[in-house]
Design a protein around this motif. Sequence first.
Motif, PDB file in Angstrom:
ATOM      1  N   ALA A   1      95.350 169.476 -40.168  1.00  0.00           N
ATOM      2  CA  ALA A   1      95.423 171.164 -40.533  1.00  0.00           C
ATOM      3  C   ALA A   1      95.398 172.095 -41.215  1.00  0.00           C
ATOM      4  O   ALA A   1      94.528 172.899 -41.631  1.00  0.00           O
ATOM      5  CB  ALA A   1      96.677 170.797 -39.756  1.00  0.00           C
ATOM      6  N   LEU A   2      95.421 171.423 -42.578  1.00  0.00           N
ATOM      7  CA  LEU A   2      95.369 172.388 -43.383  1.00  0.00           C
ATOM      8  C   LEU A   2      94.017 172.314 -44.237  1.00  0.00           C
ATOM      9  O   LEU A   2      93.411 173.056 -44.907  1.00  0.00           O
ATOM     10  CB  LEU A   2      96.316 171.455 -44.826  1.00  0.00           C
ATOM     11  N   ASN A   3      93.200 171.107 -43.680  1.00  0.00           N
ATOM     12  CA  ASN A   3      91.079 171.131 -44.589  1.00  0.00           C
ATOM     13  C   ASN A   3      91.299 172.042 -43.421  1.00  0.00           C
ATOM     14  O   ASN A   3      90.276 172.499 -43.362  1.00  0.00           O
ATOM     15  CB  ASN A   3      91.370 169.330 -43.934  1.00  0.00           C
ATOM     16  N   ALA A   4      91.412 171.306 -42.168  1.00  0.00           N
ATOM     17  CA  ALA A   4      91.029 172.824 -40.976  1.00  0.00           C
ATOM     18  C   ALA A   4      91.324 174.036 -41.792  1.00  0.00           C
ATOM     19  O   ALA A   4      90.446 174.683 -41.310  1.00  0.00           O
ATOM     20  CB  ALA A   4      91.439 172.496 -39.525  1.00  0.00           C
ATOM     21  N   GLU A   5      92.301 174.570 -41.224  1.00  0.00           N
ATOM     22  CA  GLU A   5      92.207 175.583 -42.197  1.00  0.00           C
ATOM     23  C   GLU A   5      91.357 175.759 -42.720  1.00  0.00           C
ATOM     24  O   GLU A   5      91.104 177.019 -42.951  1.00  0.00           O
ATOM     25  CB  GLU A   5      93.956 175.692 -42.089  1.00  0.00           C
ATOM     26  N   GLN A   6      91.302 175.874 -44.042  1.00  0.00           N
ATOM     27  CA  GLN A   6      90.322 175.822 -45.386  1.00  0.00           C
ATOM     28  C   GLN A   6      88.853 175.684 -44.242  1.00  0.00           C
ATOM     29  O   GLN A   6      88.210 176.905 -45.477  1.00  0.00           O
ATOM     30  CB  GLN A   6      90.297 174.800 -46.424  1.00  0.00           C
ATOM     31  N   ALA A   7      88.864 175.259 -43.769  1.00  0.00           N
ATOM     32  CA  ALA A   7      87.374 175.674 -43.385  1.00  0.00           C
ATOM     33  C   ALA A   7      86.938 176.403 -42.516  1.00  0.00           C
ATOM     34  O   ALA A   7      86.247 177.530 -42.546  1.00  0.00           O
ATOM     35  CB  ALA A   7      86.538 174.380 -42.608  1.00  0.00           C
ATOM     36  N   GLU A   8      88.173 176.914 -41.658  1.00  0.00           N
ATOM     37  CA  GLU A   8      88.141 178.136 -40.871  1.00  0.00           C
ATOM     38  C   GLU A   8      88.356 179.518 -41.839  1.00  0.00           C
ATOM     39  O   GLU A   8      87.652 180.250 -41.125  1.00  0.00           O
ATOM     40  CB  GLU A   8      89.481 178.073 -39.770  1.00  0.00           C
ATOM     41  N   ARG A   9      89.185 179.479 -42.514  1.00  0.00           N
ATOM     42  CA  ARG A   9      89.076 180.714 -43.429  1.00  0.00           C
ATOM     43  C   ARG A   9      87.280 180.686 -44.427  1.00  0.00           C
ATOM     44  O   ARG A   9      86.900 181.896 -44.166  1.00  0.00           O
ATOM     45  CB  ARG A   9      89.795 180.398 -44.978  1.00  0.00           C
ATOM     46  N   PHE A  10      86.550 179.818 -44.629  1.00  0.00           N
ATOM     47  CA  PHE A  10      85.228 180.359 -44.828  1.00  0.00           C
ATOM     48  C   PHE A  10      84.754 181.016 -43.148  1.00  0.00           C
ATOM     49  O   PHE A  10      83.636 181.431 -44.140  1.00  0.00           O
ATOM     50  CB  PHE A  10      84.458 179.047 -45.521  1.00  0.00           C
ATOM     51  N   ILE A  11      84.556 180.324 -42.826  1.00  0.00           N
ATOM     52  CA  ILE A  11      83.386 180.391 -41.397  1.00  0.00           C
ATOM     53  C   ILE A  11      84.443 182.001 -41.106  1.00  0.00           C
ATOM     54  O   ILE A  11      83.363 183.063 -40.811  1.00  0.00           O
ATOM     55  CB  ILE A  11      84.589 179.887 -40.009  1.00  0.00           C
ATOM     56  N   ARG A  12      85.769 182.362 -41.982  1.00  0.00           N
ATOM     57  CA  ARG A  12      86.171 184.328 -40.822  1.00  0.00           C
ATOM     58  C   ARG A  12      85.176 184.830 -41.765  1.00  0.00           C
ATOM     59  O   ARG A  12      85.162 185.738 -41.744  1.00  0.00           O
ATOM     60  CB  ARG A  12      87.142 183.809 -41.115  1.00  0.00           C
ATOM     61  N   ASP A  13      85.645 183.813 -43.223  1.00  0.00           N
ATOM     62  CA  ASP A  13      84.852 185.204 -44.293  1.00  0.00           C
ATOM     63  C   ASP A  13      83.407 185.311 -44.529  1.00  0.00           C
ATOM     64  O   ASP A  13      82.711 186.506 -44.557  1.00  0.00           O
ATOM     65  CB  ASP A  13      85.160 184.415 -45.865  1.00  0.00           C
TER      66      ASP A  13
END
Length: 254
Positions: free
Chosen positions: A44-56
């Motif tokens: 989940a932590l790695n998924a959120e890191q990738a998701e933050r990039f996508i949102r940005d």
Amino acid sequence: MAETARRGGQGRRRAGAVQRALATLLIAGGVGLALLGGLLCLSALNAEQAERFIRDWSTVGAEPDAEAFAIAEAAAIRSIRLHPGPSGRHWDRLGRVYDWAHWRAPFNRQPLPATRIPPERLLEQPLGERGAAAVQATRLRAVSAHEQAVSLRPLWPYGVSRLAFARLRAGRPDDELARLLREAYRLGPWRPAVNRRITEVGLRAWARLDYETRDIVLENARRTVRYSRADERHVRELGEATGRALMIETLVLP
């Protein structure tokens, strides 16, 4: 009395053995649950890191640089590897990381390769910074990741519509693209994001669609323009960009 004492001792030993076995099972189960929880947390932590990039990237509306792409790709891959079982949600995220790379570049008009990139290769051989500049490599990987996501979540219309868009960007429209548009519509006929995606993909691939799929595209365009002024404006722009402005005016707009 001796016999009674002997039997009592055997009974106590058996009870003790059962208790020890139960204790061992409980400890093993606890350790297993702890490991499972740890893997889920790391995934989940790695998924959120990738998701933050996508949102940005979505907020800024710019293509990621090579370093940001590599970090997001690595995080999305780790979220898949660390997850205890197959996860369509994590594969979908990896596909979206590849989608954002070179999203402004012209679509490829050559046929898609007959065989896709195996999902295992995506996990074992990431593109990283060195491979981030390869437009078609990122697009073919997007197709592979989205195909894997759809295979794990076949009833999720958003994943099907994303796969259709990934195929459109990666190669010339074909029968499979038309099938995906029909399937996305079947699964999510009144979902705004699905309607918008079917409209865009369908108008861009119009010349190679069969009549049934064209009817579906027009119906999704009609639904899309009713959502908001911005949606209506976007459909008008798509019509102009694809040479279908007159068709949009006469068959779609109220």
